[in-house]
Design a protein around this motif. Structure first.
Motif, short mmCIF file in Angstrom:
data_model
loop_
_atom_site.label_atom_id
_atom_site.label_comp_id
_atom_site.label_asym_id
_atom_site.label_seq_id
_atom_site.Cartn_x
_atom_site.Cartn_y
_atom_site.Cartn_z
N LYS A 49 0.83 -1.21 0.00
CA LYS A 49 0.00 0.00 0.00
C LYS A 49 0.86 1.26 0.00
O LYS A 49 0.64 2.18 -0.78
CB LYS A 49 -0.93 0.03 1.22
N SER A 50 1.85 1.29 0.91
CA SER A 50 2.70 2.48 0.98
C SER A 50 3.50 2.63 -0.31
O SER A 50 3.66 3.75 -0.82
CB SER A 50 3.66 2.38 2.18
N THR A 51 3.97 1.52 -0.85
CA THR A 51 4.72 1.56 -2.12
C THR A 51 3.86 2.15 -3.22
O THR A 51 4.30 3.01 -3.99
CB THR A 51 5.19 0.14 -2.49
N ALA A 170 -3.36 9.39 1.12
CA ALA A 170 -3.26 9.28 2.57
C ALA A 170 -2.94 7.84 2.95
O ALA A 170 -3.63 6.91 2.51
CB ALA A 170 -4.55 9.75 3.23
N ASP A 171 -1.88 7.67 3.72
CA ASP A 171 -1.37 6.34 4.07
C ASP A 171 -1.77 6.00 5.51
O ASP A 171 -1.07 6.36 6.44
CB ASP A 171 0.15 6.32 3.90
N GLU A 172 -2.90 5.33 5.66
CA GLU A 172 -3.44 4.98 6.98
C GLU A 172 -3.49 6.21 7.89
O GLU A 172 -2.95 6.20 8.99
CB GLU A 172 -2.61 3.85 7.61
N PRO A 173 -4.18 7.26 7.44
CA PRO A 173 -4.15 8.53 8.16
C PRO A 173 -4.79 8.47 9.54
O PRO A 173 -4.50 9.32 10.38
CB PRO A 173 -4.94 9.48 7.25
MG MG Z 1 2.26 0.97 4.75
#
Ligand code: MG
Ligand code: ADP
Length: 227
Positions: A49-51, A170-173
């Motif tokens: 996900k972050s990638t 947004a990364d797991e905000p």
């Molecule tokens: Mg991540």
């Protein structure tokens, strides 16, 4: 006009080499986001996900394929050009706020605007408006350490949209917040996205919040798949 893609990922590849083994994280990932669309990215930890968000937000370069932002192919841009596109067109929110600790909430939101070239007066006015919109106007002079987790994330969201980007990533905000605070912060984020017509891709493990977005996607074998 409404159906136009703000951001498009085409056959994006992303690999890491770890302990001499090649790890394939994104393997021909296709994805597109339209203006005004809010999409949840729901996938287990370690699936990329972050990638995906970093690649879409031009924080990382794809190893193959293309990222197209507002019709502009970004793969072959120089570092300088990428930085300019990122600064103008992409807002990014992390799980941990990443606010500058020695600056106030107001100054943190002013910063990207000053870097873009706005005057202090313009930047301060816009920052104050955003703080009011996020219902934390009374916290303008507080430093991040003097804010609650939910307040920190609301400042981080305000900072991400300070330069009126085209897309919010947004990364797991709300991943670091208790459920009630997460819901409150998410509502503020949702209102901002809906009101501004931004496109947003939001990684979350929270199924209730994901359920409120327009669509849900996941990652499977390095590809983006509709849930
Ligand atoms: Mg991540
Ligand atoms: P998620 O955000 O879904 O938890 P990530 O995108 O952070 O997943 O990571 C996907 C996979 O890539 C994980 O297995 C992670 O260990 C690996 N990875 C991420 N960044 C790097 C890196 N810089 N070097 C090597 N492996 C990495």
């Amino acid at each position: 006009m409404m159906a136009e893609a703000i951001i498009e990922l085409k056959a994006v590849e992303r690999h890491y080499v770890q302990a001499e083994r090649k790890l394939t994280i994104l393997n021909g990932a296709d994805f597109s986001l339209k203006r005004g669309e809010m999409v949840a990215l729901v996938a287990p930890s370690g699936t990329g996900k972050s990638t995906l968000l970093h690649t879409a937000g031009l924080l990382e370069r794809p190893d193959g394929g293309e990222v197209i932002l507002a019709g502009k192919a970004c793969g072959k841009l120089s570092d300088e050009e990428r930085t300019a596109v990122r600064r103008n067109d992409v807002g990014f929110v992390y799980q941990f706020h990443h606010l500058l600790p020695e600056f106030s909430a107001l100054e943190n939101i002013m910063m990207p605007q000053l870097i873009k070239g706005l005057s202090r007066k313009e930047a301060a006015e816009r920052a104050a408006q955003l703080l009011d919109y996020m219902k934390i106007g009374q916290r303008a002079q507080h430093r991040p350490s003097e804010l609650s987790g939910g307040e920190q994330q609301r400042v981080a969201i305000a900072r991400a949209v300070a330069n009126a980007p085209l897309v919010l990533l947004a990364d797991e905000p709300t991943g670091n917040l208790d459920p009630a605070t997460a819901s409150y912060v998410f509502e503020a984020l949702e209102a901002l996205v809906r009101q501004s017509g931004l496109a947003a891709l939001i990684a979350t493990h929270n199924h209730e919040l994901a359920g409120r977005m327009d669509r849900r996607v996941t990652l499977s074998e390095g590809k983006v798949v509709t849930l």
